[in-house]
Design a protein around this motif. Structure first.
Motif, PDB file in Angstrom:
ATOM      1  N   ALA A 113     -11.724  17.676  14.813  1.00 59.96           N
ATOM      2  CA  ALA A 113     -12.364  18.142  13.579  1.00 59.96           C
ATOM      3  C   ALA A 113     -11.374  18.081  12.414  1.00 59.96           C
ATOM      4  O   ALA A 113     -11.729  17.694  11.294  1.00 59.96           O
ATOM      5  N   VAL A 150     -10.594  24.901   9.025  1.00 59.33           N
ATOM      6  CA  VAL A 150     -10.196  23.512   9.289  1.00 59.33           C
ATOM      7  C   VAL A 150     -10.268  22.715   7.978  1.00 59.33           C
ATOM      8  O   VAL A 150      -9.343  21.974   7.622  1.00 59.33           O
ATOM      9  N   LYS A 151     -11.349  22.894   7.227  1.00 61.88           N
ATOM     10  CA  LYS A 151     -11.507  22.155   5.949  1.00 61.88           C
ATOM     11  C   LYS A 151     -10.424  22.546   4.949  1.00 61.88           C
ATOM     12  O   LYS A 151      -9.854  21.706   4.252  1.00 61.88           O
ATOM     13  N   THR A 160      -9.105  21.487  18.499  1.00 62.17           N
ATOM     14  CA  THR A 160      -9.402  21.547  17.069  1.00 62.17           C
ATOM     15  C   THR A 160      -9.029  20.240  16.363  1.00 62.17           C
ATOM     16  O   THR A 160      -9.543  19.936  15.286  1.00 62.17           O
ATOM     17  N   GLN A 180     -12.246  26.575  19.487  1.00 66.88           N
ATOM     18  CA  GLN A 180     -11.801  25.721  18.371  1.00 66.88           C
ATOM     19  C   GLN A 180     -11.580  26.538  17.117  1.00 66.88           C
ATOM     20  O   GLN A 180     -12.235  27.555  16.909  1.00 66.88           O
ATOM     21  N   ASP A 219     -11.907  27.735  13.352  1.00 65.72           N
ATOM     22  CA  ASP A 219     -13.087  27.902  12.502  1.00 65.72           C
ATOM     23  C   ASP A 219     -13.254  26.702  11.557  1.00 65.72           C
ATOM     24  O   ASP A 219     -12.275  26.226  10.963  1.00 65.72           O
ATOM     25  N   SER A 220     -14.502  26.246  11.381  1.00 67.61           N
ATOM     26  CA  SER A 220     -14.713  25.009  10.612  1.00 67.61           C
ATOM     27  C   SER A 220     -14.298  25.152   9.146  1.00 67.61           C
ATOM     28  O   SER A 220     -13.777  24.213   8.550  1.00 67.61           O
ATOM     29  N   ALA A 236     -11.673  15.966   8.976  1.00 64.82           N
ATOM     30  CA  ALA A 236     -11.625  16.672   7.692  1.00 64.82           C
ATOM     31  C   ALA A 236     -10.517  16.115   6.803  1.00 64.82           C
ATOM     32  O   ALA A 236     -10.678  15.976   5.583  1.00 64.82           O
TER      33      ALA A 236
END
Lengths: 116, 648
Positions: free
Chosen positions: B406, B264-265, B403, B258, B260-261, B410
């Motif tokens: 998420a 993603v944000k 992904t 996935q 990267d968080s 977001a």
């Protein structure tokens, strides 16, 4: 940008001199259909100039002969240019006459297959 | 091996740790739930050998159990339904085990007439079923035939498990032909366009490598894998392994990578703040769920979606669906599994400028670009399928579908209340643009509607009319019909369209359509193949495979009587060079046309067990022929209509 500008300049210049080319009025649509096939126009535009993924729609109502002539001779887009050495003015005028002779299509609303 | 020894061996094949013991009758899922596997009961065949004919094992010529029987046990744990393959002596051991010991089930052997067809069948099958097939081939001559199919699967991110027979032991391999059919390292031929390959040198090594190969192939980014299978290992008897018992490792799917968080944000903030965000998807929807996720994201943002069509990513009937030109008005573009980001936001004009053509931008300066793609994990670079380099503002290495959940969350949190009205208005504008775009496409389809040869729009819509009441699936790649099926058919489901070949290696279409049709047959659907002429002639033997194994499909030929892309290319070159092109008495440049004589595809198909009709040149004859053909297909027989068409 550059491409369009260059094309417009060419068009302006060519419209001025293109009156020397054969008048479209003397052109022959039947001979034009043959020339359209023999010179490979059909390959990208379809046998009836209908266009598609490979070339623009040319018929019905092709652009006026002067602009048509300038474009075909000088294109610097995806459309390969056809200079006089490989396509005579007479043949090009006939091609234009052929494209002009193609009748307008029906309204899609009258074709059941396009309304399912 | 004496009968007594064999019994000891059978009880000795134990599962250890997460591994499972040999038992073809036991389904892999059942095994996966086993906590503490023990020795499993013998199969019916093994039991029969042990009880009914006690002398046979001792008397059989190989004096024991062939290694390839164990290989079949391993393969059976992976639940592979079919094995399309062209038979070859370097895998005769496993071939015999599959059809006799394995009962020709899971996998079922499908007789193919070309290795490239076999691989492409696996390719097409996966795109409908979501499950990989395996194929067997000679590791040298067969694998060389298979390479183009493997390359297409590689470029299209599709798993196919290729097993190439090879006789490694030069001192023991048969002389003559088998030696021409052997190599030190068959994997070298395909290493640049497979995800992984291995050459197992023991049965235990095979078990590990087979499960590993399956796992790697099935981890996004998906891709083909190769096992080089030693002929000696297939034919040798299973030996005592002392205290080390043969076992089959359990297959546990790897979860996809996935984005990267943090990234993603950041992407969500950018999208939420955009005035005109545009989503572009190419291989984003790996599964039916991918389409649902993309709809959620698009609706949340009321962002228009350009589906580049390597899969069904987004319903064509959705008002947010749009064409490639939409990038020009965007301030933020998110690309999901794009095979060519550069060409999404730039343009190359094939106009011979400086001999090569001209670049230009399709987007406004300052447009922000976001990419999510697992393909960045594939870094083998001999083949240039990664395309031109495109710099982007946020680049996420990860699987887009994995992904999306998420990202959706977001984005939901990032949209301030103050923007909700503006977003809703964007949706209203999109509805109007969508209606206009539909009307324009339909009006464009009327051009040449009654022409002969038949226009591609007419071909495609007559075909739609013939199957629209059924559960249909388009199993061809043909974008060569000016994309009419993508513009006018209501493609909404994952199986409605299987995308293109990936590597654009001609010859993929016919066999991939048969593979996809096989998956559709199992699902009770009708398969529609708009079949290009040049493509069919690469390996038309696949028509026979379809008839032989009763894999029905409706093949409607887009027979423009040429390798038409090349017709145009050579014509273009001639024009750039001020030369009249030499047509040699045909309708296009020498070397590009398939006419004089015309190929009678209907006769070709008929000769291989298909129902067929043609050539059909008059559009009025198309509807009745299609009606007849659909009935034939519904009765289980493949049918082909040879239709003469406009070039594009």
């Amino acid at each position: 940008m550059e491409t369009t500008l260059r094309y417009l300049l060419l068009l302006a210049a060519a419209v001025l001199i293109s009156f020397t080319s054969r008048p479209a009025a003397a052109a022959d649509a039947v001979k034009g259909k043959i020339a359209f096939e023999k010179n490979g126009c059909w390959q990208c535009h379809g046998y009836e100039g209908q266009g598609g993924a490979a070339g623009k729609t040319l018929a019905p109502k092709p652009m006026a002969y002067e602009a048509f002539n300038v474009f075909v001779r000088n294109s610097n887009t995806q459309m390969p240019p056809y200079p006089k050495q490989i396509l005579s003015d007479a043949d090009l005028a006939d091609i234009h006459a052929y494209l002009s002779s193609i009748p307008a299509p029906k309204d899609y609303k009258t074709i059941p297959l396009l309304n399912q | 091996m004496a009968r007594k020894d064999r019994r000891r061996f059978l009880t000795g094949v134990l599962a250890t740790g997460a591994a499972t013991a040999v038992a073809p009758a036991v389904k892999a899922q059942e095994k996966e739930t086993e906590r503490a596997p023990t020795a499993l009961p013998p199969t019916t065949q093994v039991a029969a050998l042990e009880t009914e004919n006690p002398g046979e094992m001792a008397e059989n010529r190989i004096k024991g159990t062939a290694g390839s029987d164990f290989m079949v046990d391993v393969i059976k744990t992976l639940n592979i339904k079919y094995c399309p393959a062209n038979c070859a002596s370097s895998y005769r051991g496993i071939h015999e085990s599959l059809i006799n010991y394995g009962g020709n089930k899971m996998p079922e052997f499908l007789t193919c007439m070309h290795e490239e067809s076999a691989v492409a069948m696996g390719h097409g099958y996966f795109k409908v079923a979501g499950k990989p097939l395996m194929t067997l081939c000679h590791g040298t001559v067969g694998l060389q035939h298979a390479t183009m199919g493997i390359y297409n699967a590689w470029c299209d991110r599709v798993p196919v498990i290729v097993i190439g027979g090879n006789d490694l032991d030069a001192a023991h391999r048969p002389p003559g032909v088998p030696t021409f059919h052997s190599a030190q390292d068959i994997g070298a031929m395909v290493r640049d366009y497979t995800k992984w390959d291995d050459t197992p040198i023991s049965l235990q090594h095979f078990a590990q490598s087979m499960v590993r190969a399956y796992k790697i192939a099935m981890t996004p980014p998906y891709g083909p894998v190769l096992i080089s299978l030693d002929a000696g290992l297939q034919q040798e008897v299973i030996k005592e392994h002392g205290s080390e018992k043969l076992y089959i490792p359990k297959y546990v799917p790897t979860s996809p990578p996935q984005g990267d968080s943090g990234a993603v944000k950041e992407a969500a903030r950018m999208l939420a703040a955009a005035d005109n965000p545009v989503i572009v998807a190419d291989r984003a929807a790996r599964t039916p769920n991918g389409i649902k996720l993309l709809v959620q994201l698009a609706e949340l943002l009321q962002a228009r979606v350009i589906d580049q069509g390597s899969r069904v990513n987004f319903p064509k009937t959705h008002y947010l669906s749009t064409g490639p030109a939409a990038v020009s008005g965007a301030d933020v573009i998110i690309g999901l599994e794009l095979s060519d980001f550069w060409n999404t936001v730039n343009n190359w004009t094939d106009n011979g400028e400086n001999g090569v053509g001209e670049n230009s931008s399709r987007i406004k300066p300052g447009t922000k670009l976001i990419s999510i793609s697992a393909s960045e994990l594939l870094t083998k670079s001999n083949f240039q399928d990664f395309q031109r380099f495109q710099a982007v503002d946020i680049s996420m290495v990860g699987d887009a579908e994995a992904t999306l959940p998420a990202l959706i969350e977001a984005v939901r949190s990032a949209i301030p209340n103050s923007r909700k009205d503006a977003i809703a208005q964007r949706g209203q504008a999109a509805r109007k643009a969508f209606a206009d775009q539909e009307a324009r496409a339909k009006q464009a389809a009327t051009l040449g509607w009654d022409a002969s040869p038949i226009s591609t729009a007419r071909l495609v819509m007559e075909t739609y009319n013939a199957v629209k009441g059924l559960d249909w699936s388009i199993v061809s790649q043909s974008g060569n019909t000016s994309n009419w099926q993508n513009r006018l058919w209501p493609l909404t489901e994952h199986h409605h369209w299987i995308g293109r070949s990936g590597g654009f290696g001609v010859g993929y279409g016919a066999p991939a359509s048969v593979g996809a049709a096989l998956a559709n047959k199992d699902a009770g659907r009708i398969s529609v193949n708009i079949q290009a002429d040049g493509d069919l002639m690469y390996a038309p033997g696949v028509l026979w495979t379809a008839a032989k194994h009763k894999i029905p499909q409706l093949a409607v030929m887009h027979n423009n009587r040429g390798y038409h892309q090349e017709v145009m290319h050579v014509q273009r070159m001639a024009s750039f060079r001020n030369r009249k092109s030499n047509y040699g008495g045909d309708m296009g440049p020498v070397g590009t046309r398939i006419e004089n004589p015309d190929i009678e595809y209907h006769k070709l198909a008929e000769s291989m067990g298909w129902w067929a009709k043609g050539p059909i040149k008059d559009p009025a004859q198309l509807a009745p022929a299609l009606r007849e053909a659909v009935k034939v297909v519904q009765s289980g027989t493949p049918a082909l209509l040879n239709v003469w068409t406009q070039p594009r």
